[in-house]
Design a protein around this motif. Structure first.
Motif, PDB file in Angstrom:
ATOM      1  N   GLU A 168      -7.544  -6.038   1.882  1.00 54.37           N
ATOM      2  CA  GLU A 168      -8.926  -5.645   2.166  1.00 54.37           C
ATOM      3  C   GLU A 168      -9.413  -6.305   3.459  1.00 54.37           C
ATOM      4  OE1 GLU A 168     -12.875  -6.097  -0.390  1.00 54.37           O
ATOM      5  OE2 GLU A 168     -11.241  -5.163  -1.530  1.00 54.37           O
ATOM      6  N   GLU A 225      -7.717  -4.683   6.490  1.00 59.43           N
ATOM      7  CA  GLU A 225      -8.295  -3.363   6.785  1.00 59.43           C
ATOM      8  C   GLU A 225      -9.583  -3.466   7.609  1.00 59.43           C
ATOM      9  OE1 GLU A 225      -8.661  -1.848   2.825  1.00 59.43           O
ATOM     10  OE2 GLU A 225      -6.567  -1.185   2.755  1.00 59.43           O
ATOM     11  N   GLN A 226     -10.274  -4.597   7.515  1.00 57.57           N
ATOM     12  CA  GLN A 226     -11.515  -4.792   8.277  1.00 57.57           C
ATOM     13  C   GLN A 226     -11.240  -5.148   9.739  1.00 57.57           C
ATOM     14  OE1 GLN A 226     -14.275  -3.873   6.619  1.00 57.57           O
ATOM     15  NE2 GLN A 226     -12.768  -3.559   4.999  1.00 57.57           N
ATOM     16  N   LYS A 257       0.779  -1.241   0.000  1.00 58.02           N
ATOM     17  CA  LYS A 257       0.000   0.000   0.000  1.00 58.02           C
ATOM     18  C   LYS A 257       0.812   1.295   0.000  1.00 58.02           C
ATOM     19  CE  LYS A 257      -4.360  -1.361   0.306  1.00 58.02           C
ATOM     20  NZ  LYS A 257      -5.450  -0.810  -0.478  1.00 58.02           N
ATOM     21  N   GLU A 300      -6.733  -8.714  -1.984  1.00 60.39           N
ATOM     22  CA  GLU A 300      -7.782  -9.369  -1.171  1.00 60.39           C
ATOM     23  C   GLU A 300      -7.350  -9.471   0.292  1.00 60.39           C
ATOM     24  OE1 GLU A 300      -6.488 -10.945  -4.074  1.00 60.39           O
ATOM     25  OE2 GLU A 300      -8.068  -9.948  -5.237  1.00 60.39           O
TER      26      GLU A 300
END
Length: 185
Positions: A141, A144-145, A112, A138
């Motif tokens: 993502e 990040e949750q 990132k 994936e």
């Protein structure tokens, strides 16, 4: 000696035995690296679990005798070994997950943050290969949750910063007291 005192003696005893050894490929010892990471967390006002996770983040390199090595750059899966060791010792899952996530944070930042990989030390670049390399979109993502994502990324930055030479080691009694309070809670 009660159970918590035994845990503190055992866990901190690892640093007394192995803390002076080189921090793999870096200009500081294990104990200097851990101490600086904890002090950075304290300076930013983080809670005791985060401070101790910063201190213990690399305990997986020293808490096991028979682990497989990453080509001379420390123990394979040291983040998982360290997290499991801390859970068995009675520390919280949150603290253990923060220890576990410091490698995930490196993999995430490599994906990132432009220029992050280039700023990593040679040792950190070499170990990244053993740690699964750059995260996929994936995986990022999903990471990040996770509610611990943000603090894990901050912890990773302390990990990178905690390599300064000639910085006095923190008074371990400060960290032992934090650990006693957490184990008693």
């Amino acid at each position: 000696m009660d159970r918590n005192e035994q845990v503190i003696a055992e866990v901190f005893g690892l640093y007394e035995r192995f803390g002076d050894s080189d921090y793999i490929g870096e200009p500081v010892s294990q104990i200097e690296h851990m101490s600086q990471a904890a002090e950075l967390a304290m300076a930013e006002g983080f809670d005791d679990e985060v401070v101790l996770a910063a201190f213990f983040h690399d305990i997986g390199h020293i808490c096991t005798e028979s682990a497989e090595n990453m080509g001379g750059f420390g123990v394979i899966s040291h983040e998982r070994l360290g997290a499991d060791y801390l859970r068995r010792a009675g520390f919280s899952d949150r603290m253990a997950r923060l220890v576990e996530y410091h490698v995930q944070a490196k993999r995430y930042l490599t994906l990132k943050e432009p220029g992050y990989y280039e700023r990593l030390s040679e040792a950190s670049r070499r170990t990244l290969e053993y740690q699964g390399g750059m995260m996929t979109a994936e995986e990022a993502e999903a990471f990040e949750q996770d509610p611990l994502c943000t603090v894990s990324l901050r912890m990773r930055q302390w990990d990178e910063m905690a390599k300064e030479m000639h910085v006095p080691v923190i008074d371990l009694a400060v960290l032992k007291n934090k650990a006693v309070r957490l184990l008693a809670a």
